[in-house]
Design a protein around this motif. Structure first.
Motif, PDB file in Angstrom:
ATOM      1  N   ARG A 416       0.825  -1.216   0.000  1.00  0.00           N
ATOM      2  CA  ARG A 416       0.000   0.000   0.000  1.00  0.00           C
ATOM      3  C   ARG A 416       0.851   1.255   0.000  1.00  0.00           C
ATOM      4  O   ARG A 416       0.429   2.292  -0.510  1.00  0.00           O
ATOM      5  CB  ARG A 416      -0.925   0.009   1.228  1.00  0.00           C
ATOM      6  CG  ARG A 416      -2.085  -0.949   1.155  1.00  0.00           C
ATOM      7  CD  ARG A 416      -3.189  -0.528   2.126  1.00  0.00           C
ATOM      8  NE  ARG A 416      -2.720  -0.294   3.482  1.00  0.00           N
ATOM      9  CZ  ARG A 416      -2.657  -1.215   4.425  1.00  0.00           C
ATOM     10  NH1 ARG A 416      -3.029  -2.463   4.158  1.00  0.00           N
ATOM     11  NH2 ARG A 416      -2.232  -0.915   5.641  1.00  0.00           N
ATOM     12  N   ARG A 417       2.042   1.144   0.582  1.00  0.00           N
ATOM     13  CA  ARG A 417       2.943   2.296   0.643  1.00  0.00           C
ATOM     14  C   ARG A 417       4.029   2.228  -0.431  1.00  0.00           C
ATOM     15  O   ARG A 417       4.981   3.005  -0.395  1.00  0.00           O
ATOM     16  CB  ARG A 417       3.586   2.378   2.032  1.00  0.00           C
ATOM     17  CG  ARG A 417       2.573   2.667   3.140  1.00  0.00           C
ATOM     18  CD  ARG A 417       3.234   2.643   4.500  1.00  0.00           C
ATOM     19  NE  ARG A 417       2.359   3.147   5.539  1.00  0.00           N
ATOM     20  CZ  ARG A 417       1.417   2.434   6.155  1.00  0.00           C
ATOM     21  NH1 ARG A 417       1.248   1.153   5.816  1.00  0.00           N
ATOM     22  NH2 ARG A 417       0.649   2.967   7.081  1.00  0.00           N
ATOM     23  N   LEU A 448       7.267   7.453   7.764  1.00  0.00           N
ATOM     24  CA  LEU A 448       6.576   6.178   7.628  1.00  0.00           C
ATOM     25  C   LEU A 448       6.959   5.172   8.710  1.00  0.00           C
ATOM     26  O   LEU A 448       6.238   4.184   8.920  1.00  0.00           O
ATOM     27  CB  LEU A 448       6.880   5.564   6.253  1.00  0.00           C
ATOM     28  CG  LEU A 448       6.294   6.267   5.027  1.00  0.00           C
ATOM     29  CD1 LEU A 448       6.808   5.598   3.755  1.00  0.00           C
ATOM     30  CD2 LEU A 448       4.770   6.229   5.069  1.00  0.00           C
TER      31      LEU A 448
END
Length: 974
Positions: A416-417, A448
């Motif tokens: 997703r990242r 993150l």
């Protein structure tokens, strides 16, 4: 704490502490990091010499409420050895194996795991836990961290093998602890210990049901305080409780460990699979065979490992997405062989789940395959630039039946990242080391970290797992301990209060004042553009900063394994400042924005740089290949530029000038150097140790001899030709080396030209930071050598240091195409001759030479990047028995070992090599390096020659060498 307060603490401790007190700015910087991504500057560092020192500093800290952080090798990845208080470095002096019993061993905490098991192997025993960092981690760190390893399936954790601990409690009392019963009266034992045992026993009794119900589903957990099994009918197993407490409850000064026999049989199978899921599934099925280890390695890690080792690449089929390494241990070879064969046959041939199976039964084959596992982390550390594999969620464990689910969902979190990761999985135990690739130079990636950790750790807990299985709780995972244990967490807090009511022992780990704080003290890297505008050596823009930042602090440079060389000074002194990682930390500190620019050239910084002896081994053996030697040459150059050379360093940089003078007046000089009074005077004036036996000077240098024999005239024939670069020792001290070189080359049809105006290579001034003198020498030699290269000559060097200087250092000294041109055509002599042999062009008409020799492989030869050719060349000579000595630096390190101040360190650094040379039956020595030869002849008293001399003797070209070989050492050294 401000500087006046720091000074007061230092002054106070000077009166009660015998060990080293390191409260200066640089020492604090060197201990502000470990192998984690964190950085905290301590108040100061102490290196205690004995237990009384430890007790003294604990008493002082308790009185003044100063935090204490015990530290071993600093190889932890969770930041457990960092803090704002006083670091207690137990790795320097607490290094004794005190007693080896039938089934136990008593050690101090600074003993290195590898050294412990080497000692135990002599009596057929071992300490079972086997952490990956075993070549450099300390037993104290293993106990504090409850270390395990790849064989956790069979052997469990460190706490399963600890019989007793000797500890210093929060008030400075020392006590032996094991299974403790409540004392009838306080007078029966240590009052403080009695109080602890009473209160801890009450705490655990009253919370027994909670302890049993709060455990994660996975049996492999080392997060927080492990309390469920420490209170038994026999009493409170205080030693078992303290293992894994990360120095938050007591400081360890001794450990009595249980040992087990070496296995009677071992076998290993490497299984390749077409998918990660297939490998995980096979791992679960493999558990029925009761393996000792079951390791899963994904494609990314396989690729990195294969890139570092060509032999590993041959083990891995290109279509494999993952491999399993499954090892069996047993009392007999038959038992383990059958288990491995059955597993391999079932997974590959019967069920067709494995693409490939490679089975190993012999120790050599088993270790060869395990090299794949051991090469994985170094492969990660070697990645340069951009996103790096970051260790911050790498210690998760989940129930084995949830492993596939966990891996899929972690990949979804990262996907997703748009982040990739590497996965090393202890598949049999459900332990997963995930390292997301992030660039911590980018603020977006830094932001993150916490979010990824929240999701991944939350996932592990959702699946009934743990946030910590091997690598410690520390700073990295303390914020999730309360969430993992819920209602049990207040018991942890109460336990901490019982042991450490003032909170001085490694505060902020496991429990802390604010465990949910959403921030970490990340490493502070210098910002781009903070480097000086110019350096003394040639660097690419930003390269100095990049070299320093790329050191991850893994601590592999602290190794003392005989198969590696770095770092000879650390191996003797065990100072953190001597390690290559300390030098990288030094540069990181000096390049910080706002740092005092004058510090780079200071004598304090030079003192740390001088601990690098320019052996070059860390540059090649460091997993990240940080060029520490070049960085330290730069630091030394800054100091020389600002302050000049002191008298003794100036003397060492001018060895060629002294040698030239001494050769002209050889008779008088040799007679003078044989005088004890002259040697005493030399030590006082020039710093050359009077105990060092120096080589004699030749009355006629080789260059003068070469001129008389016509070798300084250009050959006119069209045969292959080389230019011989002779360097200092073979020119002024031992011309027979150079004559043997010419004779051997000519015997093999090579025309030899000896440039008459060549100078020494210039390594001596460079090694001391006299870059300008080294550059002048380089420019002089390049004017001669570049013309020869353009005319078709290769440059052959019989001295490895000269080959290294010409090929590696000249391009760093001079921004000129000629430097690169010459560097590309430089050949070390034995490598040149071995290439001739492989081409079928080396003459092998050797006469028999019935000698047994020990051949030492020099550091600078290894630094050239090719396997040593000297032993293979010598093995071609009939009758010559060659024992290759590739265990350590000789300790000379150029002129380092000549200095009186370094004499003892030089001998100790060279001790492993000298012991090998002195083994029975080895009558003579061999080495390519002139200063190594000096150590071998001076200390081992073994007549030593260059491989070219043995070859010339065997060719029958120089029979006088046989007489020289048998000349007593006393007639060859002064």
């Amino acid at each position: 704490m401000d500087e006046p307060q720091r000074e007061r603490v230092l002054d106070d401790l000077k009166g009660v502490f015998k060990g080293e007190l390191l409260f200066d700015e640089l020492s604090r910087a060197l201990y502000s990091t470990d192998a984690s991504i964190f950085q905290i500057e301590p108040l100061g560092v102490v290196a205690p010499r004995d237990e009384e020192d430890v007790r003294a500093v604990v008493r002082y800290a308790a009185e003044h409420r100063i935090p204490l952080i015990a530290r071993g090798a600093g190889t932890g990845m969770a930041g457990e050895a960092l803090g704002t208080g006083i670091i207690i470095d137990l790795s320097r002096h607490f290094r004794s194996i005190l007693d080896v019993g039938d089934d136990t061993v008593r050690v101090q905490p600074g003993v290195v795991y590898r050294e412990l098991n080497e000692r135990l192997a002599k009596v057929g025993r071992r300490f079972a836990p086997d952490p990956t960092s075993g070549v450099q981690c300390t037993v104290g760190g293993m106990v504090a961290n409850n270390a395990s390893g790849a064989h956790v399936l069979r052997h469990g954790y460190t706490r399963d093998h600890v019989a007793q601990l000797r500890v210093v409690l929060d008030n400075g009392d020392a006590a032996n602890v094991g299974v403790e019963r409540r004392a009838a009266t306080a007078a029966e034992t240590n009052v403080r210990l009695t109080d602890i045992v009473q209160h801890v026993s009450d705490l655990l009794e009253s919370n027994y049901a909670l302890l049993q119900s709060s455990r994660p589903r996975t049996p492999f957990d080392r997060c927080g305080y492990l309390l469920h099994d420490v209170l038994t009918a026999k009493g409170l197993d205080l030693a078992r409780l303290l293992v894994g407490s990360e120095g938050t409850l007591a400081v360890f000064t001794e450990a009595t460990l249980r040992t087990i026999p070496l296995p009677g049989g071992r076998s290993l199978v490497l299984l390749a699979f077409e998918s990660l899921d297939a490998a995980v599934g096979a791992a679960q099925d493999a558990l029925s065979s009761r393996p000792a280890a079951c390791e899963l390695i994904d494609r990314r890690l396989m690729t990195l490992a294969g890139g570092r080792d060509a032999l590993i690449k041959t083990l891995l089929p290109p279509e494999a997405e993952a491999v399993l390494l499954v090892e069996h241990e047993g009392e007999t070879e038959i038992e383990t062989r059958e288990a491995t064969l059955e597993l391999a046959d079932r997974l590959q041939r019967v069920e067709h789940r494995a693409l490939y199976a490679r089975i190993a039964f012999t120790p050599e084959d088993i270790e060869r395959i395990w090299t794949l596992r051991e090469t994985v982390l170094p492969g990660l550390y070697g990645i340069r630039g951009g996103p790096q594999p970051i260790a911050f969620v790498e210690d998760v464990g989940v129930p084995s039946d949830q492993l596939v689910v966990y891996l899929h969902r972690v990949q979804e979190i990262l996907k997703r990242r748009e982040i990739t990761a590497s996965f090393l999985v202890h598949a049999g135990s459900g332990q997963v080391h995930t390292r997301p690739f992030l660039d911590l130079e980018r603020s977006a990636d830094v932001s993150l970290l916490w979010a990824i950790a929240e999701e991944i750790h939350g996932l592990a807990l959702e699946l009934g797992g743990t946030v910590s299985t091997q690598h410690g709780t520390g700073l990295a995972r303390t914020p999730w301990v309360e969430r993992q244990y819920g209602r049990l967490y207040p018991v942890f807090r109460e336990l901490k209060t019982i042991f450490d009511p003032q909170g001085i022992l490694n505060p902020g780990k496991i429990v802390g004042p604010d465990p949910g704080m959403p921030a970490w003290p990340l490493r502070r890297n210098p910002v781009s553009g903070t480097e000086p505008a110019t350096w003394s050596l040639r660097w690419q823009p930003g390269e100095v900063r990049a070299e320093a930042v790329n050191c991850n602090g893994c601590g592999q440079c602290r190794t003392e394994a005989p198969g590696q060389r770095m770092c000879p000074v650390f191996r003797v002194t065990h100072e953190e400042a001597a390690t290559p990682r300390a030098k990288a930390n030094l540069l990181r500190h000096l390049l910080q924005q706002g740092a005092d620019a004058r510090l780079l050239s200071s004598d304090e910084v030079r003192g740390i740089a001088d601990l690098c002896v320019n052996c070059r081994m860390c540059a090649s053996e460091c997993p990240a290949h940080i060029n520490i030697p070049k960085l330290m040459l730069e630091v030394k150059a800054a100091n020389v530029s600002e302050h000049g050379l002191d008298w003794m360093d100036w003397t060492m940089t001018r060895t060629e000038s002294f040698a030239a003078f001494a050769s002209i007046f050889a008779v008088a000089v040799n007679a003078g150097l044989a005088s004890k009074s002259i040697r005493w005077l030399m030590e006082k004036v020039f710093g050359v140790s009077r105990r060092r036996r120096l080589p004699r000077f030749a009355a006629r240098s080789f260059l003068r001899r070469a001129a008389r024999r016509g070798w300084t005239r250009r050959p006119q024939s069209h045969r292959p030709r080389v230019a011989y670069f002779v360097d200092v020792f073979a020119n002024y001290n031992e011309p027979l080396i150079a004559e043997a070189v010419v004779a051997v080359l000519q015997h093999n049809g090579i025309e030899v030209y000896v440039p008459p105006k060549q100078k020494g290579c210039g390594m001596a001034p460079l090694a001391y930071g006299d870059v300008e003198s080294a550059r002048e020498t380089a420019e002089h030699n390049l004017r001669i050598l570049a013309e020869l290269v353009r005319d078709g000559y290769q440059i052959v060097c019989s001295e490895p240091t000269a080959a290294l200087m010409l090929s590696h250092d000249y391009p760093d000294l001079i921004d000129d195409p000629d430097a690169k041109l010459v560097a590309q055509q430089v050949r070390e002599l034995t490598a040149f001759l071995w290439d001739l042999h492989e081409q079928g062009r080396l003459q092998t008409d050797f006469q028999r030479v019935n000698l047994t020799i020990g051949h030492h492989v020099p550091c600078h030869l290894k630094a050239l990047g090719r396997p040593p050719a000297g032993p293979a060349l010598l093995a071609l000579i009939p009758g010559l028995s060659v024992h290759t000595i590739d265990v350590n630096c000789s300790g000379m390190a150029g002129t380092f070992g000549l200095q009186a101040s370094n004499y003892e360190v030089s001998l100790e650094a060279g001790k492993p090599m000298l012991e090998q040379l002195n083994r029975p039956g080895t009558l003579f020595g061999s080495t390519e390096c002139s200063t190594c030869r000096l150590q071998m002849e001076d200390v081992a008293r073994k007549r030593t020659m260059h491989p070219a001399q043995y070859m010339a003797l065997a060719y029958g070209l120089m029979p006088e060498l046989l007489q020289r070989l048998h000349t007593p050492i006393r007639e060859l050294v002064l």
